[in-house]
Design a protein around this motif. Structure first.
Motif, PDB file in Angstrom:
ATOM      1  N   PHE A 312       0.663 108.544 -81.499  1.00  0.00           N
ATOM      2  CA  PHE A 312       0.998 109.334 -82.802  1.00  0.00           C
ATOM      3  C   PHE A 312       0.851 108.340 -84.336  1.00  0.00           C
ATOM      4  O   PHE A 312       0.695 107.700 -84.456  1.00  0.00           O
ATOM      5  CB  PHE A 312       1.804 110.549 -82.612  1.00  0.00           C
ATOM      6  N   THR A 313      -1.097 109.220 -85.377  1.00  0.00           N
ATOM      7  CA  THR A 313      -0.956 108.198 -86.285  1.00  0.00           C
ATOM      8  C   THR A 313       0.245 108.679 -87.575  1.00  0.00           C
ATOM      9  O   THR A 313       1.495 110.031 -87.246  1.00  0.00           O
ATOM     10  CB  THR A 313      -1.870 108.967 -86.868  1.00  0.00           C
ATOM     11  N   THR A 314       0.474 108.130 -88.442  1.00  0.00           N
ATOM     12  CA  THR A 314       1.557 108.028 -89.496  1.00  0.00           C
ATOM     13  C   THR A 314       0.343 108.561 -90.718  1.00  0.00           C
ATOM     14  O   THR A 314       0.929 108.993 -91.499  1.00  0.00           O
ATOM     15  CB  THR A 314       2.734 107.130 -89.698  1.00  0.00           C
ATOM     16  N   GLY A 315      -0.831 107.624 -90.837  1.00  0.00           N
ATOM     17  CA  GLY A 315      -1.310 108.117 -91.690  1.00  0.00           C
ATOM     18  C   GLY A 315      -2.411 106.980 -92.086  1.00  0.00           C
ATOM     19  O   GLY A 315      -1.821 105.426 -92.234  1.00  0.00           O
ATOM     20  N   THR A 316      -3.484 107.301 -93.020  1.00  0.00           N
ATOM     21  CA  THR A 316      -3.867 106.271 -93.551  1.00  0.00           C
ATOM     22  C   THR A 316      -4.088 105.472 -94.796  1.00  0.00           C
ATOM     23  O   THR A 316      -3.389 106.737 -95.441  1.00  0.00           O
ATOM     24  CB  THR A 316      -6.101 106.259 -93.084  1.00  0.00           C
ATOM     25  N   PHE A 317      -4.318 104.509 -95.051  1.00  0.00           N
ATOM     26  CA  PHE A 317      -3.668 103.960 -96.208  1.00  0.00           C
ATOM     27  C   PHE A 317      -4.642 102.674 -96.720  1.00  0.00           C
ATOM     28  O   PHE A 317      -5.429 102.052 -95.726  1.00  0.00           O
ATOM     29  CB  PHE A 317      -2.273 103.675 -96.826  1.00  0.00           C
ATOM     30  N   ARG A 318      -4.915 102.760 -98.282  1.00  0.00           N
ATOM     31  CA  ARG A 318      -4.980 101.241 -98.610  1.00  0.00           C
ATOM     32  C   ARG A 318      -3.860 100.314 -98.915  1.00  0.00           C
ATOM     33  O   ARG A 318      -4.251  99.097 -99.403  1.00  0.00           O
ATOM     34  CB  ARG A 318      -6.622 101.627 -99.271  1.00  0.00           C
ATOM     35  N   ASN A 319      -3.415 101.137 -99.991  1.00  0.00           N
ATOM     36  CA  ASN A 319      -1.969 100.288-100.847  1.00  0.00           C
ATOM     37  C   ASN A 319      -0.953 100.309 -99.672  1.00  0.00           C
ATOM     38  O   ASN A 319      -0.408 101.671 -99.040  1.00  0.00           O
ATOM     39  CB  ASN A 319      -1.927 100.645-101.913  1.00  0.00           C
ATOM     40  N   THR A 320       0.045  99.490 -99.668  1.00  0.00           N
ATOM     41  CA  THR A 320       1.542  99.709 -99.298  1.00  0.00           C
ATOM     42  C   THR A 320       2.435  99.873 -99.898  1.00  0.00           C
ATOM     43  O   THR A 320       3.727 100.163 -99.754  1.00  0.00           O
ATOM     44  CB  THR A 320       1.572  98.222 -98.491  1.00  0.00           C
TER      45      THR A 320
END
Length: 427
Positions: A312-320
């Motif tokens: 299951f993905t928790t989502g994509t992101f560029r910044n933490t």
């Protein structure tokens, strides 16, 4: 291939007639009707200097000439001149003292050096050797110069990569060489089985300074230009290049922490159904976020949790230090109001996360208990080649402890299973 033969007859001294030698003698001597005891007479071991075939750009060749003193007096020195005005390479004289006792000989070495070849016409040249009190002996310099021929058989590029995975039907890997700072495609990879070979224009392949591997759409609207999603790269050294995924980022010193808890629904924070990639006890201090390098265009991070064998993905992101891209619409965390026909979701800490509370897929029951499951962070191509599974590079990973206490326990992630892809290219 250019072949230019030099009959180098350009005279730098005074050419004189030949004296006192037997008709069968091949040596050159000076001639005078009245022999002067003080006259210095020399004989050369050959009547021409022939370097043979010299390939430009390939170094130097040498010819040794013997000079014999045929007079009764010692020759203190010789004046040696080489006419090389129009040569692409330089002809130089090597050797020590040119003093010669009567009836003795010395060797002089001529070196044709074409390493610093410059463009220009080839014309005749000469070697002139003159004693102090004698007449000059002039001989032609002969050189056959051959331009280096391009080896048309060297048109094969061999690619070997470890750990590359298939991209699916919509995307492909494509190789590129950089020639005069411009990309030239070497072809699309038909599989991820290596080594693979590609036929490339030999002239361009020889001039290439770098190799780059990209991810491209299977149906490419701009086939002449590489995409922003560059996977591997490396510079050529001689005929080989070591390539790696350092062009994406250096993941050797990454770190991250996370906490279990639910912040976006009525399930309550003290619940093991949500995962938030932040040190909640230090939040919002900058040290509370994951330490991950900034990614170039063409790449994003993505969080994952494996629940009972399903990813299951928790989502994509560029910044933490901010929410992931689908924070407002994640189906498992948001509560769907059927009357207003929209999802409602709380905010929670400003970090990548997911609460697995609602909308369980068939065969699963939510709220889910994430304890004992696996979680990791991957590096994903953007656009994503396959949103249902992670890409190869996974810089952070961890198995969630079975006794983890939501909100209270802060877990530290381990270094992931793959932080770098490597390979080699040869031509």
């Amino acid at each position: 291939m250019k072949k230019l033969k030099f009959n180098l007859l350009f005279i730098l001294g005074i050419t004189i007639a030949i004296i006192g030698c037997d008709k069968n003698d091949d040596n050159i001597v000076t001639e005078n009707t009245s022999v002067n005891d003080k006259k210095q007479v020399i004989v050369l071991s050959q009547d021409k200097v022939d370097f043979g075939l010299v390939k430009s750009k390939t170094g130097e060749k040498e010819v040794v000439i013997t000079v014999t003193n045929k007079s009764k007096n010692t020759i203190d020195s010789l004046n040696i001149k080489v006419n090389t005005k129009s040569f692409k390479g330089a002809v130089t004289v090597k050797g020590g003292s040119t003093k010669i006792d009567p009836d003795k000989s010395i060797n002089i070495t001529l070196s044709y050096n074409a390493k610093d070849a410059k463009s220009g016409e080839y014309k005749d040249g000469t070697l002139t050797i003159k004693p102090v009190n004698g007449e000059a002996v002039v001989v032609p310099l002969l050189v056959v110069v051959e331009e280096e021929k391009e080896d048309l058989s060297k048109n094969v590029l061999t690619l070997d990569i470890k750990g590359l995975e298939n991209l699916g039907k919509d995307y492909v890997y494509e190789g590129w060489i950089i020639v005069d700072e411009k990309p030239v495609s070497t072809g699309v990879l038909t599989s991820v089985t290596f080594p693979q070979t590609f036929k490339v224009d030999p002239v361009k392949l020889k001039k290439a300074t770098k190799f780059v591997l990209t991810i491209e759409p299977a149906i490419d609207s701009a086939p002449e230009e590489p995409s922003e999603t560059k996977v591997l790269a490396g510079d050529f050294y001689n005929n080989d290049a070591k390539i790696d995924s350092g062009i994406i980022a250096d993941f050797s010193s990454v770190s991250g922490k996370y906490v279990l808890g639910v912040f976006t629904s009525y399930a309550g924070t003290n619940n093991p159904s949500g995962i938030w990639f932040v040190d909640y006890k230090k939040y919002p201090d900058p040290s509370s976020y994951m330490s991950l390098p900034k990614l170039p265009k063409g790449w994003k991070y993505e969080g994952w949790v494996e629940i009972k064998g399903k990813l299951f993905t928790t989502g994509t992101f560029r910044n933490t230090d901010s929410h992931d891209d689908n924070h407002k619409s994640e189906p498992h965390r948001a509560y769907y109001n059927r009357y207003l026909r929209r999802y409602f979701s709380g905010e929670g800490p400003s970090s990548p996360s997911e609460d697995f509370v609602y909308n369980a897929p068939k065969g699963f029951k939510f709220p889910a208990d994430l304890r004992g499951e696996k979680t990791f962070i991957s590096v994903e191509p953007y656009p994503d080649n396959d949103s249902t599974r992670p890409f190869i590079i996974k810089p952070l990973a961890h198995k969630i402890p079975t006794d983890a206490k939501p909100i209270e326990d802060i877990m530290t992630m381990d270094k992931g299973p793959v932080t770098k892809i490597v390979g080699t290219v040869s031509r």
